[in-house]
Scaffold this active site. Structure first.
Site, PDB file in Angstrom:
ATOM      1  N   LYS A 197      77.167 -20.819  14.163  1.00  0.00           N
ATOM      2  CA  LYS A 197      77.502 -19.515  13.590  1.00  0.00           C
ATOM      3  C   LYS A 197      78.900 -19.615  13.010  1.00  0.00           C
ATOM      4  CE  LYS A 197      77.863 -14.650  14.893  1.00  0.00           C
ATOM      5  NZ  LYS A 197      77.676 -13.706  16.021  1.00  0.00           N
ATOM      6  N   LYS A 250      73.599 -19.698  10.912  1.00  0.00           N
ATOM      7  CA  LYS A 250      73.918 -18.348  10.437  1.00  0.00           C
ATOM      8  C   LYS A 250      75.303 -18.326   9.818  1.00  0.00           C
ATOM      9  CE  LYS A 250      74.875 -13.879  12.372  1.00  0.00           C
ATOM     10  NZ  LYS A 250      75.100 -13.118  13.559  1.00  0.00           N
TER      11      LYS A 250
HETATM   12  C1  PBG Z   1      77.343 -10.586  17.128  1.00  0.00           C
HETATM   13  C2  PBG Z   1      76.555 -10.681  15.881  1.00  0.00           C
HETATM   14  C3  PBG Z   1      77.008 -10.531  14.556  1.00  0.00           C
HETATM   15  C4  PBG Z   1      75.885 -10.672  13.744  1.00  0.00           C
HETATM   16  C5  PBG Z   1      74.800 -10.892  14.569  1.00  0.00           C
HETATM   17  N1  PBG Z   1      75.245 -10.930  15.884  1.00  0.00           N
HETATM   18  C6  PBG Z   1      78.324 -10.155  14.025  1.00  0.00           C
HETATM   19  C7  PBG Z   1      79.525 -10.964  14.222  1.00  0.00           C
HETATM   20  O1  PBG Z   1      79.514 -12.089  14.702  1.00  0.00           O
HETATM   21  O2  PBG Z   1      80.567 -10.431  13.870  1.00  0.00           O
HETATM   22  C8  PBG Z   1      75.880 -10.580  12.244  1.00  0.00           C
HETATM   23  C9  PBG Z   1      74.572 -10.279  11.632  1.00  0.00           C
HETATM   24  C10 PBG Z   1      74.622  -9.817  10.235  1.00  0.00           C
HETATM   25  O3  PBG Z   1      75.672  -9.818   9.557  1.00  0.00           O
HETATM   26  O4  PBG Z   1      73.558  -9.430   9.745  1.00  0.00           O
HETATM   27  N2  PBG Z   1      76.674  -9.794  18.077  1.00  0.00           N
END
Ligand code: PBG
Length: 327
Positions: A197, A250
């Site tokens: 991520k 992601k």
């Molecule tokens: C954290 C989380 C995030 C997303 C999914 N899980 C946000 C972050 O890390 O700030 C982002 C998903 C998206 O932008 O669609 N719980």
């Protein structure tokens, strides 16, 4: 290599039926995981301004939404909870009466065996400071956070989640969660790790929807730097070793090379890719202005994600794309 005029690749592009016949990548609603935001306060439900088409659900509207997902033959939902009360210890992330645990219970009942229920596991929606873990002197305390993630995961499995999906990028999170699930007798609950991520600007609209923007600082102490790909493989290796059943990359579109890298390095692990909020909202916004054809752009983006090597795709387009696939 055969050459022109012998070889004419246009021959197989001549008519739609032939193009269908040689199509290499075919999307299906079965590839999709639909992310759903569930708010505790009914007044907060409804449209998300920065994500046209996305509606935050209440505990009462959730079962109806799950039915729509099932009717479209979408394989799974990913649930995010937005609690009324936030605190430093993220207590609503695991509380039995908390919004996410109740959402999982309701989703489980509505889903039956038609739709898999996946629960996102992160603390940022539940902490008053918006960080993904427990803070100690402004820094996230990795190992103290693991205890909460483990506790929350066990609660989600108990509530009926088929899969728990830790998204906080804490070191050791998959191992801690696997240990907690085993200890709770939930040896059959899967872990979909957000293994790779990135610290991405494309999460902007999500942070509105999930009310989880950090009050100070950013997420660069745990999310990955966009320039790194080898490090992605290190993350994936560790998570598989710790007991992840499936791994995620992601965001998706800016990282399709990473999806491909992971696919080639680990031929047997299922991979999910998350078309995040910013990717979705860009297509929505440009098409609202009449600058691109929404349906074609969205399907092209989703096809690219699958072609890169993803088995499952998290997308806010799941409902619409599923309809386009049968229309
Ligand atoms: C954290 C989380 C995030 C997303 C999914 N899980 C946000 C972050 O890390 O700030 C982002 C998903 C998206 O932008 O669609 N719980």
């Amino acid at each position: 290599m055969r050459q022109f005029p012998h070889t004419r690749l246009r021959r197989l592009r001549a008519v739609p039926a032939l193009r269908e016949l040689v199509l290499e990548t075919r999307l299906s609603a079965r590839d999709f995981i639909y992310p759903i935001f569930v708010v505790e306060q009914p007044e907060s439900a409804g449209a998300v301004a920065s994500m046209p088409g996305v509606e935050r659900q209440t505990l009462d509207s959730l079962p109806g939404m799950i039915e729509r997902v099932a009717e479209r033959r979408i394989s799974a939902v990913m649930l995010f909870g937005i609690p009324r009360r936030k605190d430093a210890g993220a207590s609503q992330a695991w509380a039995a009466e908390g919004v996410i645990v109740r959402a999982i219970e309701r989703a489980r009942r509505a889903a039956g065996t038609a739709v898999a229920v996946i629960a996102d596991v992160c603390l940022c929606e539940y902490t008053d400071h918006g960080h993904c873990g427990i803070l100690r002197q402004e820094r996230i305390d990795n190992d103290a956070t693991l205890e909460i993630l483990a506790k929350a995961s066990a609660a989600y499995a108990q509530a009926g989640a088929d899969v728990v999906a830790p998204s906080g990028m804490m070191d050791g999170m998959v191992g801690a969660i696997r240990g907690a699930l085993d200890a709770a007798g939930r040896t059959d609950t899967s872990i979909l790790s957000y293994a790779v991520k990135y610290a991405s600007a494309f999460y902007g609209p999500f942070r509105d929807a999930a009310e989880c923007a950090p009050k100070h600082g950013d997420r660069r102490s745990h999310q990955m730097d966009p320039g790194n790909a080898r490090e992605a493989l290190a993350e994936v290796e560790l998570d598989i070793a710790e007991g992840a059943d499936m791994v995620m990359v992601k965001p998706a579109m800016p990282y399709l090379d990473v999806v491909r890298c992971v696919r080639e390095a680990h031929s047997s692990v299922p991979i999910a890719a998350y078309q995040v909020s910013g990717e979705y909202s860009m297509i929505k916004a440009a098409s609202a202005k009449g600058w691109i054809d929404e349906r074609r752009a969205a399907m092209e983006a989703l096809t690219g994600i699958k072609r890169a090597g993803a088995d499952a795709i998290l997308t806010y387009y799941a409902l619409e794309a599923a309809e386009w696939l049968i229309a």
